[in-house]
Design a protein around this motif. Structure first.
Motif, PDB file in Angstrom:
ATOM      1  N   GLU A 151       0.839  -1.204   0.000  1.00 20.98           N
ATOM      2  CA  GLU A 151       0.000   0.000   0.000  1.00 20.98           C
ATOM      3  C   GLU A 151       0.872   1.252   0.000  1.00 20.98           C
ATOM      4  O   GLU A 151       0.639   2.199  -0.742  1.00 20.98           O
ATOM      5  N   ASN A 152       1.935   1.209   0.839  1.00 17.99           N
ATOM      6  CA  ASN A 152       2.807   2.372   0.913  1.00 17.99           C
ATOM      7  C   ASN A 152       3.556   2.573  -0.402  1.00 17.99           C
ATOM      8  O   ASN A 152       3.732   3.692  -0.872  1.00 17.99           O
ATOM      9  N   ARG A 153       3.977   1.450  -0.994  1.00 18.12           N
ATOM     10  CA  ARG A 153       4.678   1.529  -2.268  1.00 18.12           C
ATOM     11  C   ARG A 153       3.770   2.169  -3.298  1.00 18.12           C
ATOM     12  O   ARG A 153       4.185   3.032  -4.072  1.00 18.12           O
ATOM     13  N   LEU A 154       2.528   1.700  -3.281  1.00 14.96           N
ATOM     14  CA  LEU A 154       1.581   2.175  -4.274  1.00 14.96           C
ATOM     15  C   LEU A 154       1.381   3.681  -4.140  1.00 14.96           C
ATOM     16  O   LEU A 154       1.441   4.420  -5.124  1.00 14.96           O
ATOM     17  N   ASP A 155       1.173   4.132  -2.893  1.00 15.31           N
ATOM     18  CA  ASP A 155       0.976   5.566  -2.664  1.00 15.31           C
ATOM     19  C   ASP A 155       2.173   6.359  -3.154  1.00 15.31           C
ATOM     20  O   ASP A 155       2.048   7.388  -3.827  1.00 15.31           O
ATOM     21  N   GLU A 156       3.360   5.849  -2.817  1.00 18.00           N
ATOM     22  CA  GLU A 156       4.582   6.560  -3.147  1.00 18.00           C
ATOM     23  C   GLU A 156       4.742   6.686  -4.659  1.00 18.00           C
ATOM     24  O   GLU A 156       5.076   7.745  -5.184  1.00 18.00           O
ATOM     25  N   LEU A 157       4.475   5.546  -5.346  1.00 24.70           N
ATOM     26  CA  LEU A 157       4.654   5.541  -6.797  1.00 24.70           C
ATOM     27  C   LEU A 157       3.599   6.403  -7.485  1.00 24.70           C
ATOM     28  O   LEU A 157       3.891   7.087  -8.466  1.00 24.70           O
ATOM     29  N   ARG A 158       2.373   6.393  -6.929  1.00 23.91           N
ATOM     30  CA  ARG A 158       1.327   7.255  -7.486  1.00 23.91           C
ATOM     31  C   ARG A 158       1.756   8.713  -7.414  1.00 23.91           C
ATOM     32  O   ARG A 158       1.556   9.482  -8.331  1.00 23.91           O
ATOM     33  N   GLU A 159       2.373   9.038  -6.280  1.00 25.97           N
ATOM     34  CA  GLU A 159       2.785  10.419  -6.079  1.00 25.97           C
ATOM     35  C   GLU A 159       3.856  10.796  -7.105  1.00 25.97           C
ATOM     36  O   GLU A 159       3.820  11.889  -7.686  1.00 25.97           O
ATOM     37  N   ILE A 160       4.795   9.868  -7.314  1.00 28.52           N
ATOM     38  CA  ILE A 160       5.849  10.132  -8.293  1.00 28.52           C
ATOM     39  C   ILE A 160       5.238  10.354  -9.674  1.00 28.52           C
ATOM     40  O   ILE A 160       5.598  11.294 -10.402  1.00 28.52           O
ATOM     41  N   ALA A 161       4.275   9.483 -10.021  1.00 28.32           N
ATOM     42  CA  ALA A 161       3.630   9.597 -11.332  1.00 28.32           C
ATOM     43  C   ALA A 161       2.900  10.937 -11.453  1.00 28.32           C
ATOM     44  O   ALA A 161       2.982  11.609 -12.485  1.00 28.32           O
ATOM     45  N   ASN A 162       2.218  11.322 -10.375  1.00 20.99           N
ATOM     46  CA  ASN A 162       1.507  12.611 -10.367  1.00 20.99           C
ATOM     47  C   ASN A 162       2.459  13.763 -10.589  1.00 20.99           C
ATOM     48  O   ASN A 162       2.206  14.656 -11.388  1.00 20.99           O
ATOM     49  N   ARG A 163       3.547  13.723  -9.856  1.00 20.28           N
ATOM     50  CA  ARG A 163       4.518  14.815  -9.907  1.00 20.28           C
ATOM     51  C   ARG A 163       5.072  14.974 -11.321  1.00 20.28           C
ATOM     52  O   ARG A 163       5.306  16.071 -11.784  1.00 20.28           O
ATOM     53  N   ASN A 164       5.312  13.815 -11.969  1.00 20.01           N
ATOM     54  CA  ASN A 164       5.908  13.868 -13.293  1.00 20.01           C
ATOM     55  C   ASN A 164       4.868  13.985 -14.402  1.00 20.01           C
ATOM     56  O   ASN A 164       5.231  14.053 -15.569  1.00 20.01           O
ATOM     57  N   GLY A 165       3.606  13.994 -13.991  1.00 23.86           N
ATOM     58  CA  GLY A 165       2.559  14.120 -14.992  1.00 23.86           C
ATOM     59  C   GLY A 165       2.427  12.905 -15.890  1.00 23.86           C
ATOM     60  O   GLY A 165       2.053  13.030 -17.059  1.00 23.86           O
ATOM     61  N   TRP A 166       2.769  11.693 -15.360  1.00 22.60           N
ATOM     62  CA  TRP A 166       2.635  10.485 -16.173  1.00 22.60           C
ATOM     63  C   TRP A 166       1.188  10.041 -16.193  1.00 22.60           C
ATOM     64  O   TRP A 166       0.479  10.162 -15.182  1.00 22.60           O
ATOM     65  N   SER A 167       0.814   9.499 -17.324  1.00 22.83           N
ATOM     66  CA  SER A 167      -0.580   9.072 -17.474  1.00 22.83           C
ATOM     67  C   SER A 167      -0.881   7.894 -16.563  1.00 22.83           C
ATOM     68  O   SER A 167      -0.076   6.982 -16.422  1.00 22.83           O
TER      69      SER A 167
END
Lengths: 155, 277
Positions: B242-258
């Motif tokens: 769950e923590n990994r998922l949150d962290e990676l989502r945040e990275i994707a958001n920050r970089n504007g990845w689809s």
């Protein structure tokens, strides 16, 4: 590995509870008997007091061997590593010395002595031989019992 | 007679410290020393191992060649091609070749080991919904190889076990035995996080989005939930999914990845090959 650790833990717990129970009981007995034999002073002096011609002199001694429990030995091994006072052995030696003096005084009391002069200690550690044999300490106390001639005459 | 026998105060020959207190202090001191020693050894061993040239690492790992049955099945060719595509994307050093091994066992596992060998188990592959999730899994393991995590982990383990051997006098006979290499691979949590991030970057570049990649962690999360005992995060080397998922989502958001790209389905033979065996 886990079995060994468990074994050590069980021995430690057993050693601690049994050891401290026995030590407590021993101290109670020591204090009681010391009180009973209080009227026989034990002195390190070698010089005969004035009037000693009225006394017979007899060698008396008391001997004790006390063993160390697993917990104390474990603690001493840790102290060996870190240095400092080996506190776990202090009470052991204290008990041994007092018990040896008591046994000596008891012998003197049987002889109706009123004083023990020139008392000395000998100590020996009994752990040589087996590498992991449990360590114990022997203390021998001896001295010259001063027995009033009158009490012998009375017998 | 002039001698008297005064009552001596009790306990003057004994230091008044509770033995249990002494015990606690000494034992915790010893433990701290052991832990610090193990940490230093592990750190030093890991550092030295990271200086081992990759060619030497491959020589040590040669013993794996062929043991997992390098029979060229359609499935293995597909997995290998996927790994090659990802490793090209991830700028591996020259000579860092990735070899995929498929293990036909129902274990939910996948791992990378020295020499660029990646082992994928049937159990985990069966649970993956599409190629993107598989790509994320493979990219994560390739990132371990790229960061030299397996050899560092072995270096740490070897240094610690040598230290324990010196201290305790005996330890397991083989320090670098094959069993040790395969099963005692433990990566630190920071290694895992870095591998996640590197993998995510690669998957995003190839597939133009991270949807499928994130799906992998949802699946891993499900596997954890099914376990009988869920170990708390601080005990485990992998961060909780769950923590990994949150962290990676945040990275994707920050970089504007689809995060709503359509995942690429598996080729038609994929599930068939899994079931075939």
């Amino acid at each position: 590995m886990i079995f060994q650790i468990l074994l050590i833990l069980v021995l430690l717990i057993l050693g601690y509870f049994v050891g401290s129970h026995l030590e407590k009981k021993h101290y109670q007995s020591i204090i009681k008997r010391e009180e009973m034999l209080r009227d026989i002073p034990a002195v390190a002096s070698k010089i005969l007091p004035p009037g000693s011609e009225n006394f017979n002199q007899v060698l008396v001694m008391g001997n004790v061997t006390i063993s160390v429990d697993y917990f104390k030995r474990f603690l001493a091994a840790l102290h060996n590593f870190f240095g400092g006072r080996v506190t776990s052995y202090e009470s052991l030696l204290d008990r041994a010395r007092r018990e040896a003096i008591l046994r000596m005084k008891e012998e003197a009391a049987v002889l109706k002595a009123t004083l023990v002069l020139n008392i000395k200690y000998e100590t020996a550690s009994i752990y040589k031989g087996g590498g992991k044999a449990i360590g114990s300490v022997e203390v021998l106390a001896y001295g010259t019992a001063m027995i009033p001639k009158a009490s012998i005459d009375a017998v | 007679m002039q001698y008297e026998n005064p009552k001596i105060p009790e306990g003057i020959n004994v230091t008044k410290v509770h033995p249990l207190k002494t015990f606690a202090i000494l034992v915790s001191g010893l433990l701290v020393m052991l832990l610090v020693g193990a940490w230093l050894l592990g750190f030093g061993g890991g550092y030295l191992a990271s200086k081992i040239p990759y060619s030497q690492e491959q020589r040590i790992a040669d013993s794996y060649e062929g043991d997992a049955g390098l029979e060229q099945t359609e499935l293995l060719r597909y997995l290998q091609a996927l790994a090659d595509k990802l490793s090209q994307q991830m700028n591996l050093e020259d000579g860092m070749d990735i070899t995929i091994h498929y293990v036909d066992e129902g274990v939910d596992n996948a791992f990378a080991t020295i020499g660029g060998h990646i082992f994928l188990y049937r159990g985990l592959l069966e649970k993956l919904p599409h190629e993107n999730a598989l790509a994320m899994l493979v990219a994560h393991e390739i990132a371990h190889v790229k960061h030299r995590d397996p050899i560092v982990s072995i270096g740490r383990g070897a240094a610690i076990s040598v230290g324990m051997k010196l201290l305790l006098g005996d330890a397991s006979p083989s320090l670098l035995g094959n069993a040790g290499l395969l099963t005692q691979m433990r990566f630190g949590r920071d290694m895992e996080t870095k591998a996640d991030q590197a993998g995510l970057v690669a998957v995003n570049t190839i597939y133009g989005g991270v949807t499928g990649a994130l799906a992998l962690f949802e699946i891993l999360d499900g596997i954890e939930d099914n376990g009988l005992v869920k170990s708390p995060e601080f005990l485990s080397t992998h961060p909780a999914s769950e923590n990994r998922l949150d962290e990676l989502r945040e990275i994707a958001n920050r970089n504007g990845w689809s995060m709503d790209n359509t995942p690429v389905p598996f080729p038609e033979f994929f599930n068939r090959s899994l079931l075939l065996r």
